[in-house]
Design a protein around this motif. Sequence first.
Motif, PDB file in Angstrom:
ATOM      1  N   GLY A 218     -11.706  -2.412   2.529  1.00 47.61           N
ATOM      2  CA  GLY A 218     -10.321  -2.699   2.848  1.00 47.61           C
ATOM      3  C   GLY A 218     -10.059  -4.134   3.273  1.00 47.61           C
ATOM      4  O   GLY A 218      -9.083  -4.414   3.972  1.00 47.61           O
ATOM      5  N   GLY A 219     -10.930  -5.048   2.827  1.00 46.18           N
ATOM      6  CA  GLY A 219     -10.772  -6.452   3.171  1.00 46.18           C
ATOM      7  C   GLY A 219     -11.493  -6.875   4.435  1.00 46.18           C
ATOM      8  O   GLY A 219     -11.423  -8.051   4.829  1.00 46.18           O
TER       9      GLY A 219
ATOM     10  N   PRO B 115     -10.248 -13.284   2.702  1.00 47.16           N
ATOM     11  CA  PRO B 115      -9.267 -12.833   1.704  1.00 47.16           C
ATOM     12  C   PRO B 115      -9.351 -13.576   0.380  1.00 47.16           C
ATOM     13  O   PRO B 115      -9.147 -12.979  -0.682  1.00 47.16           O
ATOM     14  N   GLU B 116      -9.668 -14.878   0.415  1.00 47.40           N
ATOM     15  CA  GLU B 116      -9.710 -15.636  -0.835  1.00 47.40           C
ATOM     16  C   GLU B 116     -10.877 -15.209  -1.723  1.00 47.40           C
ATOM     17  O   GLU B 116     -10.783 -15.290  -2.952  1.00 47.40           O
ATOM     18  N   LEU B 117     -11.966 -14.742  -1.139  1.00 46.77           N
ATOM     19  CA  LEU B 117     -13.084 -14.247  -1.944  1.00 46.77           C
ATOM     20  C   LEU B 117     -12.706 -12.950  -2.639  1.00 46.77           C
ATOM     21  O   LEU B 117     -12.996 -12.759  -3.831  1.00 46.77           O
ATOM     22  N   GLU B 118     -12.093 -12.052  -1.910  1.00 49.79           N
ATOM     23  CA  GLU B 118     -11.635 -10.800  -2.491  1.00 49.79           C
ATOM     24  C   GLU B 118     -10.617 -11.063  -3.591  1.00 49.79           C
ATOM     25  O   GLU B 118     -10.698 -10.488  -4.688  1.00 49.79           O
ATOM     26  N   ALA B 119      -9.650 -11.952  -3.312  1.00 56.14           N
ATOM     27  CA  ALA B 119      -8.577 -12.224  -4.273  1.00 56.14           C
ATOM     28  C   ALA B 119      -9.109 -12.850  -5.554  1.00 56.14           C
ATOM     29  O   ALA B 119      -8.660 -12.505  -6.665  1.00 56.14           O
TER      30      ALA B 119
ATOM     31  N   LEU C 137      -9.753  -2.163  -6.728  1.00 59.18           N
ATOM     32  CA  LEU C 137     -10.193  -2.750  -5.463  1.00 59.18           C
ATOM     33  C   LEU C 137     -10.182  -1.669  -4.400  1.00 59.18           C
ATOM     34  O   LEU C 137      -9.148  -1.043  -4.146  1.00 59.18           O
ATOM     35  N   ASN C 138     -11.340  -1.459  -3.760  1.00 59.98           N
ATOM     36  CA  ASN C 138     -11.473  -0.483  -2.676  1.00 59.98           C
ATOM     37  C   ASN C 138     -10.961   0.893  -3.077  1.00 59.98           C
ATOM     38  O   ASN C 138     -10.180   1.523  -2.368  1.00 59.98           O
ATOM     39  N   GLY C 139     -11.443   1.336  -4.235  1.00 60.10           N
ATOM     40  CA  GLY C 139     -11.132   2.676  -4.698  1.00 60.10           C
ATOM     41  C   GLY C 139     -12.170   3.667  -4.191  1.00 60.10           C
ATOM     42  O   GLY C 139     -12.438   3.747  -2.992  1.00 60.10           O
TER      43      GLY C 139
END
Length: 267
Positions: free
Chosen positions: A170-171, A176-180, A196-198
């Motif tokens: 869930g981040g 955040p920029e790595l996830e994005a 994402l995060n399923g």
Amino acid sequence: MQPVRVERGNSPVILAFPHVGTDLPIEVADRLNEEGRLLRDTDWHIHRLYDGLLPGVTTVTATQSRYVIDLNRDPSGVSLYPGQTTTGLIPLTTFDNVPIWREGREPADQDKDHWLNTVHRPYHDALSAEIARVRAIHGAAILYDCHSIRSHIPWLFDGRLPDFNIGTDGGATCAPELEAETLRICQASADHSTVLNGRFRGGWTTRHYGHPETGVHAIQMELAQISHLAGEEPPFELHPARSTRMREILADILNALAGLVPRLIRP
């Protein structure tokens, strides 16, 4: 054989391969049934899929099968997904809920303690050491946990699994920029599906090590095996065209993540 192989590099990215191992100690191999000895739930060829994609990357690779002990499970045995079906620290079944041990030869508590000490702990000791080393060089480290799984497993999830399953709890486990950026690159591939995060939000490794406030960022990438294998039944061979295309996308992800590291360093 040693339970873990480490290849050191100077990139800020560390690739972890907890489920590519196929080695079986004789005391495990003798107790597995015919289904168990297929090692069906191995992350087949994932280390080959990522090989050479990022210059100077560090790799931490398990040699033992996940049927010996699962390196992406909490050593206490606590479930990663409460209320959902999953396999345990020492799996008793495949992901299809088919038994893998000969009747009456299932693992006991002493087996768990032994493999925790001789396989699980050495792997994570090595991974922890590499994270500390890389963070000391760059001021931050990115742990990219490499996984794959069959695309249809009704016991675990409904329907077909997306090709790219990005897990960051869930981040919580990375900036955040790595996830994005990871999500952006995956979604840019029109011939692949992404979530994402399923169903897979990141296993114990991602959640245990991923603490962005300390300079350690972790992302789990679970790939549907049909995206790069010729088939999801034995002999589990790589598909030349599919794997080549996947390598292009994965190379973009890894290089983008490495390039973002300077932005993660706090003054």
